[in-house]
Write an enzyme that holds these catalytic residues in place. Structure first.
Site, PDB file in Angstrom:
ATOM      1  N   GLY A  59      43.263  28.420  40.488  1.00  0.00           N
ATOM      2  CA  GLY A  59      43.070  28.113  39.016  1.00  0.00           C
ATOM      3  C   GLY A  59      42.045  27.335  38.396  1.00  0.00           C
ATOM      4  O   GLY A  59      41.684  27.338  37.164  1.00  0.00           O
ATOM      5  N   GLU A  75      44.048  28.213  47.119  1.00  0.00           N
ATOM      6  CA  GLU A  75      44.274  29.665  46.759  1.00  0.00           C
ATOM      7  C   GLU A  75      43.478  30.090  45.554  1.00  0.00           C
ATOM      8  O   GLU A  75      43.777  30.684  44.718  1.00  0.00           O
ATOM      9  CB  GLU A  75      45.871  29.940  46.350  1.00  0.00           C
ATOM     10  CG  GLU A  75      46.644  29.349  47.501  1.00  0.00           C
ATOM     11  CD  GLU A  75      48.312  29.383  46.858  1.00  0.00           C
ATOM     12  OE1 GLU A  75      48.500  29.735  45.615  1.00  0.00           O
ATOM     13  OE2 GLU A  75      49.181  29.588  47.817  1.00  0.00           O
ATOM     14  N   PRO A  76      41.996  30.068  45.802  1.00  0.00           N
ATOM     15  CA  PRO A  76      41.190  30.248  44.600  1.00  0.00           C
ATOM     16  C   PRO A  76      41.119  31.895  44.571  1.00  0.00           C
ATOM     17  O   PRO A  76      40.781  32.365  45.552  1.00  0.00           O
ATOM     18  CB  PRO A  76      39.948  29.574  45.131  1.00  0.00           C
ATOM     19  CG  PRO A  76      39.890  29.707  46.436  1.00  0.00           C
ATOM     20  CD  PRO A  76      41.357  29.332  46.962  1.00  0.00           C
ATOM     21  N   GLY A  77      41.213  32.365  43.299  1.00  0.00           N
ATOM     22  CA  GLY A  77      40.680  33.757  43.112  1.00  0.00           C
ATOM     23  C   GLY A  77      39.580  33.722  42.246  1.00  0.00           C
ATOM     24  O   GLY A  77      38.446  34.252  42.768  1.00  0.00           O
ATOM     25  N   ARG A  78      39.857  33.494  41.016  1.00  0.00           N
ATOM     26  CA  ARG A  78      38.782  33.525  39.957  1.00  0.00           C
ATOM     27  C   ARG A  78      37.316  32.954  40.429  1.00  0.00           C
ATOM     28  O   ARG A  78      36.464  33.269  40.281  1.00  0.00           O
ATOM     29  CB  ARG A  78      39.143  33.032  38.836  1.00  0.00           C
ATOM     30  CG  ARG A  78      38.247  33.334  37.640  1.00  0.00           C
ATOM     31  CD  ARG A  78      38.839  32.609  36.341  1.00  0.00           C
ATOM     32  NE  ARG A  78      40.330  32.806  36.290  1.00  0.00           N
ATOM     33  CZ  ARG A  78      40.960  33.869  35.322  1.00  0.00           C
ATOM     34  NH1 ARG A  78      39.985  35.053  34.825  1.00  0.00           N
ATOM     35  NH2 ARG A  78      42.112  34.060  35.416  1.00  0.00           N
ATOM     36  N   ARG A 108      41.207  42.516  30.413  1.00  0.00           N
ATOM     37  CA  ARG A 108      41.511  41.192  30.315  1.00  0.00           C
ATOM     38  C   ARG A 108      41.256  41.034  28.727  1.00  0.00           C
ATOM     39  O   ARG A 108      42.116  40.325  28.049  1.00  0.00           O
ATOM     40  CB  ARG A 108      40.298  40.317  30.923  1.00  0.00           C
ATOM     41  CG  ARG A 108      40.599  40.375  32.792  1.00  0.00           C
ATOM     42  CD  ARG A 108      39.873  39.404  33.351  1.00  0.00           C
ATOM     43  NE  ARG A 108      40.121  38.113  33.124  1.00  0.00           N
ATOM     44  CZ  ARG A 108      39.542  37.329  32.113  1.00  0.00           C
ATOM     45  NH1 ARG A 108      38.343  37.618  31.587  1.00  0.00           N
ATOM     46  NH2 ARG A 108      39.809  35.978  31.930  1.00  0.00           N
ATOM     47  N   TYR A 145      44.464  39.407  27.363  1.00  0.00           N
ATOM     48  CA  TYR A 145      44.479  37.897  27.198  1.00  0.00           C
ATOM     49  C   TYR A 145      43.388  37.554  25.976  1.00  0.00           C
ATOM     50  O   TYR A 145      43.223  36.254  25.714  1.00  0.00           O
ATOM     51  CB  TYR A 145      43.953  37.165  28.161  1.00  0.00           C
ATOM     52  CG  TYR A 145      44.585  37.478  29.586  1.00  0.00           C
ATOM     53  CD1 TYR A 145      45.907  37.052  29.737  1.00  0.00           C
ATOM     54  CD2 TYR A 145      43.647  37.735  30.628  1.00  0.00           C
ATOM     55  CE1 TYR A 145      46.490  37.504  30.943  1.00  0.00           C
ATOM     56  CE2 TYR A 145      44.313  38.002  31.954  1.00  0.00           C
ATOM     57  CZ  TYR A 145      45.698  37.865  32.305  1.00  0.00           C
ATOM     58  OH  TYR A 145      46.225  38.188  33.264  1.00  0.00           O
ATOM     59  N   CYS A 162      42.827  55.358  23.371  1.00  0.00           N
ATOM     60  CA  CYS A 162      43.654  55.508  22.064  1.00  0.00           C
ATOM     61  C   CYS A 162      44.470  54.542  21.701  1.00  0.00           C
ATOM     62  O   CYS A 162      45.717  54.791  21.848  1.00  0.00           O
ATOM     63  CB  CYS A 162      44.244  56.999  22.004  1.00  0.00           C
ATOM     64  SG  CYS A 162      43.017  58.173  22.183  1.00  0.00           S
ATOM     65  N   GLU A 163      43.981  53.370  21.820  1.00  0.00           N
ATOM     66  CA  GLU A 163      44.800  51.851  21.409  1.00  0.00           C
ATOM     67  C   GLU A 163      43.925  51.118  20.790  1.00  0.00           C
ATOM     68  O   GLU A 163      42.493  51.071  21.076  1.00  0.00           O
ATOM     69  CB  GLU A 163      45.171  51.227  22.738  1.00  0.00           C
ATOM     70  CG  GLU A 163      45.998  51.956  23.650  1.00  0.00           C
ATOM     71  CD  GLU A 163      47.457  51.797  23.183  1.00  0.00           C
ATOM     72  OE1 GLU A 163      47.844  51.018  22.400  1.00  0.00           O
ATOM     73  OE2 GLU A 163      48.330  52.682  23.799  1.00  0.00           O
TER      74      GLU A 163
HETATM   75  C1  LIG Z   1      46.963  34.175  41.030  1.00  0.00           C
HETATM   76  C2  LIG Z   1      47.261  33.111  41.842  1.00  0.00           C
HETATM   77  C3  LIG Z   1      46.261  32.275  42.510  1.00  0.00           C
HETATM   78  C4  LIG Z   1      44.806  32.437  41.954  1.00  0.00           C
HETATM   79  O1  LIG Z   1      44.454  31.864  40.635  1.00  0.00           O
HETATM   80  P1  LIG Z   1      42.923  31.746  40.173  1.00  0.00           P
HETATM   81  O2  LIG Z   1      43.018  31.267  38.881  1.00  0.00           O
HETATM   82  O3  LIG Z   1      42.221  33.404  40.099  1.00  0.00           O
HETATM   83  O4  LIG Z   1      42.245  30.846  41.406  1.00  0.00           O
HETATM   84  C5  LIG Z   1      46.459  31.648  43.311  1.00  0.00           C
HETATM   85  N1  LIG Z   1      47.761  31.241  43.897  1.00  0.00           N
HETATM   86  C6  LIG Z   1      48.722  32.017  43.493  1.00  0.00           C
HETATM   87  C7  LIG Z   1      50.040  31.664  43.558  1.00  0.00           C
HETATM   88  C8  LIG Z   1      48.502  33.092  42.280  1.00  0.00           C
HETATM   89  O5  LIG Z   1      49.481  33.658  41.796  1.00  0.00           O
END
Ligand SMILES: *Cc1c(COP(=O)(O)O)cnc(C)c1O
Length: 426
Positions: A243, A282-285, A321, A325, A353-354
């Protein structure tokens, strides 16, 4: 340009990924194409590792942010675990060579088949979000002669102050278990196939201040105390989710250093809980967001009285995105010279086409940008390709991974035959 874009800079007037000119990649692989920097993925991972040094921890990359096998392999080789939200992501992680013991199976709605598939591997843990899921997991594990390690996903009811579509830790959200639900389930003794060993939270995405994290950490600690007093034994690990936001424009998210410092303050060896829990993230972004750009070519510029339409060859199917969003991506010309001179308000739109196929409205862009020019959508490494679709029968983009002055195609552009390949037609 968002500030810490260290790995995408102009070199001799040409926007480059590390040391490779994007003009060269466009020529070789066509457009639209996602271009990633290897170093840009590894640097935030290293910063997280450094920030958590001395604390038992595991950084699990959220695969849904960018699920390309080569990206996963890169991160797995650097020691990362993975956070999975589907059986497909589990297979990707294993195929990429991730250590099963570093995999966390999250997700609000795991199917029976996905649960069984997860149980077939020695995963780190399952994050469980409902009582019925816990029962199902327990029963399936028991039937397989196993005991699954589980973290309950706690919904701490904090407002992450981000876009409503990416806030997940409020009472009204579908995610997680509320305090009362957790307390009630712990008193039931029908979960013999699982061992409740952890608590997990994930309160939202693109969070730009530390205070929602701090609120959630405090509530988590309180919840842990209550859980342990019912269980009569200590938990082993706490999964603090992902997050942490990134700069897309001029946002100033907390640094990884400040974020990990906050984690140490609440959970480290010097905190009142004495560092006794293994900490999972659990970092993604945070890892992937500023590790990639979407390279696109301007098809036409359509002048209108009040503003111009700049029509590019990337569409909302390639990068959804902004449509989903309303999110902001910096759009820059690949040749710096095209960005000079007078600016004029533009809507940058795709060919789909949107009306929502719009990447930016009223964006001041240089007059000189016109049909044939290359542009880059910055900060497109997370939730870019992984959310791409084939809408309008458009093949999804190619993906290229740059490493220094070298580069490699890590996903071919989809062809028409790929698009129709699974249709049953005679
Ligand atoms: C999407 C998600 C993440 C990653 O979120 P980021 O904002 O990209 O860091 C981590 N944990 C869970 C359970 C998620 O669904």
């Amino acid at each position: 340009m968002p500030k810490p874009l260290e790995y995408f800079t102009y070199r001799d007037g040409i926007l480059s990924a590390e040391e490779v000119a994007l003009t060269e990649l466009a020529e070789k692989f066509g457009t639209p194409t996602y271009v990633y920097s290897k170093e840009a993925f590894l640097a935030p991972l290293r910063d997280l590792e450094r920030g958590l040094a001395g604390l038992d921890h595991l950084v699990c990359f959220a695969v849904k942010a960018n699920s390309n096998l080569s990206v996963l392999k890169l991160l797995a080789e650097a020691g990362a675990g993975m956070d999975l939200v589907s059986g497909g992501e589990l297979r990707r992680a294993l195929r990429a060579g991730a250590d099963p013991g570093k995999l966390v199976f999250s997700g609000v709605g795991k199917s029976l088949a996905e649960i069984d598939e997860g149980l077939a591997h020695p995963l780190h843990s399952f994050n469980v979000e409902s009582v019925v899921e816990l029962k199902l997991l327990s029963d399936r594990a028991k039937a397989a002669g196993k005991r699954a390690r589980v973290a309950l996903r706690f919904n701490p009811d904090v407002d992450p102050k981000t876009h409503p579509y990416i806030s997940t830790g409020l009472k009204k959200n579908k995610f997680g278990l509320q305090r009362a639900e957790i307390l009630a389930l712990l008193k039931r003794h029908e979960f013999a196939g699982v061992r409740i060993a952890g608590l997990s939270i994930h309160i939202g995405s693109q969070i730009l201040s530390l205070s929602p994290f701090e609120d959630a950490f405090k509530k988590t600690k309180r919840m842990v105390g209550e859980i342990e007093s019912i269980l009569g034994s200590p938990l082993e690990f706490l999964d603090l989710g992902g997050g942490l936001g990134i700069p897309y424009r001029n946002e100033k998210p907390p640094s990884i250093e400040a974020y990990t410092k906050l984690i140490r303050k609440h959970f480290g060896p010097k905190s009142e809980i004495d560092g006794r829990y293994r900490i999972l993230l659990e970092p993604g972004r945070t890892i992937a967001g500023n590790s990639g750009v979407l390279l696109s070519r301007v098809l036409y510029r359509k002048p209108r009285k009040t503003k111009d339409f700049v029509i590019v060859d990337a569409g909302m199917n390639d990068l959804v995105r902004p449509a989903l969003y309303g999110s902001y991506h910096e759009i820059v010309p690949v040749e710096a010279a095209r960005g000079k001179g007078k600016r004029r308000k533009c809507d940058v739109v795709g060919p789909v086409c949107e009306s929502s196929d719009c990447f930016a409205s009223d964006r001041p862009l240089a007059d000189r940008i016109e049909g044939g020019d290359l542009v880059a959508f910055l900060s497109a490494g997370a939730y870019g390709m992984s959310m791409a679709s084939q809408y309008n029968t458009r093949g999804r983009p190619a993906e290229v991974l740059v490493d220094g002055e070298g580069y490699r195609l890590i996903r071919k552009r989809e062809t028409f035959e790929d698009l129709i390949g699974s249709e049953v037609f005679r």
